[in-house]
Design a protein around this motif. Structure first.
Motif, PDB file in Angstrom:
ATOM      1  N   ILE A  74       0.844  -1.203   0.000  1.00 42.24           N
ATOM      2  CA  ILE A  74       0.000   0.000   0.000  1.00 42.24           C
ATOM      3  C   ILE A  74       0.877   1.249   0.000  1.00 42.24           C
ATOM      4  O   ILE A  74       2.019   1.226   0.441  1.00 42.24           O
ATOM      5  CB  ILE A  74      -0.968   0.036   1.202  1.00 42.24           C
ATOM      6  CG1 ILE A  74      -0.202   0.021   2.525  1.00 42.24           C
ATOM      7  CG2 ILE A  74      -1.960  -1.097   1.149  1.00 42.24           C
ATOM      8  CD1 ILE A  74      -1.064   0.212   3.751  1.00 42.24           C
ATOM      9  N   SER A  75       0.307   2.325  -0.504  1.00 38.45           N
ATOM     10  CA  SER A  75       1.001   3.601  -0.519  1.00 38.45           C
ATOM     11  C   SER A  75       1.026   4.168   0.897  1.00 38.45           C
ATOM     12  O   SER A  75      -0.001   4.204   1.565  1.00 38.45           O
ATOM     13  CB  SER A  75       0.285   4.577  -1.454  1.00 38.45           C
ATOM     14  OG  SER A  75       0.838   5.868  -1.340  1.00 38.45           O
ATOM     15  N   PRO A  76       2.187   4.621   1.370  1.00 40.57           N
ATOM     16  CA  PRO A  76       2.252   5.142   2.737  1.00 40.57           C
ATOM     17  C   PRO A  76       1.574   6.501   2.917  1.00 40.57           C
ATOM     18  O   PRO A  76       1.100   6.820   3.992  1.00 40.57           O
ATOM     19  CB  PRO A  76       3.755   5.262   3.000  1.00 40.57           C
ATOM     20  CG  PRO A  76       4.395   5.308   1.670  1.00 40.57           C
ATOM     21  CD  PRO A  76       3.495   4.577   0.732  1.00 40.57           C
ATOM     22  N   ARG A  77       1.511   7.270   1.849  1.00 43.49           N
ATOM     23  CA  ARG A  77       0.970   8.620   1.967  1.00 43.49           C
ATOM     24  C   ARG A  77      -0.489   8.667   1.536  1.00 43.49           C
ATOM     25  O   ARG A  77      -0.883   8.015   0.581  1.00 43.49           O
ATOM     26  CB  ARG A  77       1.786   9.587   1.129  1.00 43.49           C
ATOM     27  CG  ARG A  77       3.241   9.643   1.627  1.00 43.49           C
ATOM     28  CD  ARG A  77       3.989  10.720   0.946  1.00 43.49           C
ATOM     29  NE  ARG A  77       3.459  11.997   1.367  1.00 43.49           N
ATOM     30  CZ  ARG A  77       4.170  12.940   1.969  1.00 43.49           C
ATOM     31  NH1 ARG A  77       5.425  12.733   2.224  1.00 43.49           N
ATOM     32  NH2 ARG A  77       3.634  14.077   2.300  1.00 43.49           N
ATOM     33  N   ARG A  78      -1.248   9.434   2.252  1.00 46.55           N
ATOM     34  CA  ARG A  78      -2.642   9.688   1.904  1.00 46.55           C
ATOM     35  C   ARG A  78      -2.648  10.480   0.601  1.00 46.55           C
ATOM     36  O   ARG A  78      -1.798  11.331   0.376  1.00 46.55           O
ATOM     37  CB  ARG A  78      -3.270  10.521   3.023  1.00 46.55           C
ATOM     38  CG  ARG A  78      -4.745  10.623   2.974  1.00 46.55           C
ATOM     39  CD  ARG A  78      -5.304  11.426   4.126  1.00 46.55           C
ATOM     40  NE  ARG A  78      -4.903  10.894   5.423  1.00 46.55           N
ATOM     41  CZ  ARG A  78      -4.675  11.638   6.494  1.00 46.55           C
ATOM     42  NH1 ARG A  78      -4.780  12.946   6.444  1.00 46.55           N
ATOM     43  NH2 ARG A  78      -4.319  11.085   7.631  1.00 46.55           N
ATOM     44  N   SER A  79      -3.604  10.208  -0.267  1.00 46.77           N
ATOM     45  CA  SER A  79      -3.696  10.975  -1.515  1.00 46.77           C
ATOM     46  C   SER A  79      -4.770  12.059  -1.361  1.00 46.77           C
ATOM     47  O   SER A  79      -5.731  11.895  -0.606  1.00 46.77           O
ATOM     48  CB  SER A  79      -4.024  10.062  -2.695  1.00 46.77           C
ATOM     49  OG  SER A  79      -5.284   9.471  -2.523  1.00 46.77           O
ATOM     50  N   TYR A  80      -4.543  13.148  -2.060  1.00 53.47           N
ATOM     51  CA  TYR A  80      -5.459  14.287  -1.989  1.00 53.47           C
ATOM     52  C   TYR A  80      -5.911  14.650  -3.393  1.00 53.47           C
ATOM     53  O   TYR A  80      -5.109  14.676  -4.325  1.00 53.47           O
ATOM     54  CB  TYR A  80      -4.761  15.488  -1.344  1.00 53.47           C
ATOM     55  CG  TYR A  80      -4.338  15.216   0.079  1.00 53.47           C
ATOM     56  CD1 TYR A  80      -5.220  15.437   1.126  1.00 53.47           C
ATOM     57  CD2 TYR A  80      -3.076  14.725   0.370  1.00 53.47           C
ATOM     58  CE1 TYR A  80      -4.850  15.176   2.438  1.00 53.47           C
ATOM     59  CE2 TYR A  80      -2.694  14.465   1.680  1.00 53.47           C
ATOM     60  CZ  TYR A  80      -3.582  14.695   2.705  1.00 53.47           C
ATOM     61  OH  TYR A  80      -3.216  14.440   3.989  1.00 53.47           O
ATOM     62  N   SER A  81      -7.197  14.956  -3.542  1.00 59.87           N
ATOM     63  CA  SER A  81      -7.753  15.280  -4.850  1.00 59.87           C
ATOM     64  C   SER A  81      -7.499  16.722  -5.263  1.00 59.87           C
ATOM     65  O   SER A  81      -7.566  17.068  -6.434  1.00 59.87           O
ATOM     66  CB  SER A  81      -9.271  15.036  -4.847  1.00 59.87           C
ATOM     67  OG  SER A  81      -9.915  15.993  -4.006  1.00 59.87           O
ATOM     68  N   GLY A  82      -7.225  17.587  -4.291  1.00 58.53           N
ATOM     69  CA  GLY A  82      -7.073  19.005  -4.597  1.00 58.53           C
ATOM     70  C   GLY A  82      -8.386  19.758  -4.471  1.00 58.53           C
ATOM     71  O   GLY A  82      -8.456  20.951  -4.746  1.00 58.53           O
ATOM     72  N   LYS A  83      -9.425  19.066  -4.038  1.00 60.62           N
ATOM     73  CA  LYS A  83     -10.740  19.691  -3.860  1.00 60.62           C
ATOM     74  C   LYS A  83     -11.265  19.368  -2.477  1.00 60.62           C
ATOM     75  O   LYS A  83     -11.059  18.271  -1.979  1.00 60.62           O
ATOM     76  CB  LYS A  83     -11.735  19.169  -4.895  1.00 60.62           C
ATOM     77  CG  LYS A  83     -11.365  19.480  -6.319  1.00 60.62           C
ATOM     78  CD  LYS A  83     -12.377  18.892  -7.263  1.00 60.62           C
ATOM     79  CE  LYS A  83     -11.957  19.175  -8.698  1.00 60.62           C
ATOM     80  NZ  LYS A  83     -12.944  18.670  -9.649  1.00 60.62           N
ATOM     81  N   PHE A  84     -11.927  20.343  -1.849  1.00 56.56           N
ATOM     82  CA  PHE A  84     -12.622  20.090  -0.599  1.00 56.56           C
ATOM     83  C   PHE A  84     -13.742  21.090  -0.448  1.00 56.56           C
ATOM     84  O   PHE A  84     -13.713  22.170  -1.042  1.00 56.56           O
ATOM     85  CB  PHE A  84     -11.662  20.127   0.609  1.00 56.56           C
ATOM     86  CG  PHE A  84     -11.101  21.487   0.925  1.00 56.56           C
ATOM     87  CD1 PHE A  84     -11.688  22.295   1.896  1.00 56.56           C
ATOM     88  CD2 PHE A  84      -9.981  21.955   0.271  1.00 56.56           C
ATOM     89  CE1 PHE A  84     -11.165  23.539   2.196  1.00 56.56           C
ATOM     90  CE2 PHE A  84      -9.440  23.191   0.569  1.00 56.56           C
ATOM     91  CZ  PHE A  84     -10.042  23.993   1.534  1.00 56.56           C
ATOM     92  N   ASN A  85     -14.757  20.718   0.309  1.00 61.39           N
ATOM     93  CA  ASN A  85     -15.887  21.608   0.557  1.00 61.39           C
ATOM     94  C   ASN A  85     -15.614  22.429   1.805  1.00 61.39           C
ATOM     95  O   ASN A  85     -15.038  21.926   2.768  1.00 61.39           O
ATOM     96  CB  ASN A  85     -17.177  20.808   0.759  1.00 61.39           C
ATOM     97  CG  ASN A  85     -17.612  20.133  -0.518  1.00 61.39           C
ATOM     98  OD1 ASN A  85     -17.493  20.696  -1.588  1.00 61.39           O
ATOM     99  ND2 ASN A  85     -18.094  18.904  -0.417  1.00 61.39           N
ATOM    100  N   LEU A  86     -16.041  23.661   1.779  1.00 65.17           N
ATOM    101  CA  LEU A  86     -15.825  24.563   2.890  1.00 65.17           C
ATOM    102  C   LEU A  86     -17.130  25.258   3.206  1.00 65.17           C
ATOM    103  O   LEU A  86     -17.732  25.875   2.329  1.00 65.17           O
ATOM    104  CB  LEU A  86     -14.743  25.594   2.516  1.00 65.17           C
ATOM    105  CG  LEU A  86     -14.440  26.674   3.526  1.00 65.17           C
ATOM    106  CD1 LEU A  86     -13.822  26.068   4.789  1.00 65.17           C
ATOM    107  CD2 LEU A  86     -13.494  27.691   2.915  1.00 65.17           C
ATOM    108  N   SER A  87     -17.584  25.146   4.439  1.00 70.85           N
ATOM    109  CA  SER A  87     -18.804  25.832   4.864  1.00 70.85           C
ATOM    110  C   SER A  87     -18.430  27.064   5.660  1.00 70.85           C
ATOM    111  O   SER A  87     -17.656  26.978   6.622  1.00 70.85           O
ATOM    112  CB  SER A  87     -19.667  24.907   5.723  1.00 70.85           C
ATOM    113  OG  SER A  87     -20.073  23.788   4.976  1.00 70.85           O
TER     114      SER A  87
END
Length: 112
Positions: free
Chosen positions: A63-76
């Motif tokens: 498994i990959s040791p690092r978490r992957s990030y999409s570059g998008k997130f929701n912000l309220s």
């Protein structure tokens, strides 16, 4: 913010009153990895050991040791803040997304 860096990895460092030691938690991993030490040198050594063990387990499991990030997130945020930020962005000829990205980039640079 108490951040310790080892290569491309970062760990958050906090004092643990229960053990009377400093606790480090490696950030951005696909699992948990922490370590303890009484001095900065001991923390660095334990950081390295803990990371080595974590990376070895990841290799064994494939498994990959690092978490992957999409570059998008929701912000309220409150509607009033949304309105003010949209006006600032428009007044500066920017999209709200670009304005937020610039502000977050400045904050992230300060937190190094």
């Amino acid at each position: 913010m108490n951040i310790m860096t080892l290569g491309k990895y970062k760990a958050k460092i906090e004092y643990d009153a229960e053990t009377d030691m400093f606790r480090g938690e490696i950030l951005g991993l696909n699992g948990g990895a922490d370590f303890y030490g009484r001095t900065p040198d001991e923390l660095r050594r334990e950081f390295s050991k803990s990371l080595e063990v974590f990376l070895e387990v990841c290799r064994e499991k494939g498994i990959s040791p690092r978490r992957s990030y999409s570059g998008k997130f929701n912000l309220s945020i409150p509607p009033e803040l949304h309105e003010r930020l949209a006006a600032v962005a428009e007044a500066n000829g920017k999209s709200l997304s670009l304005l937020a990205r610039e502000i977050l980039q400045k904050f992230a640079q300060q937190a190094r």
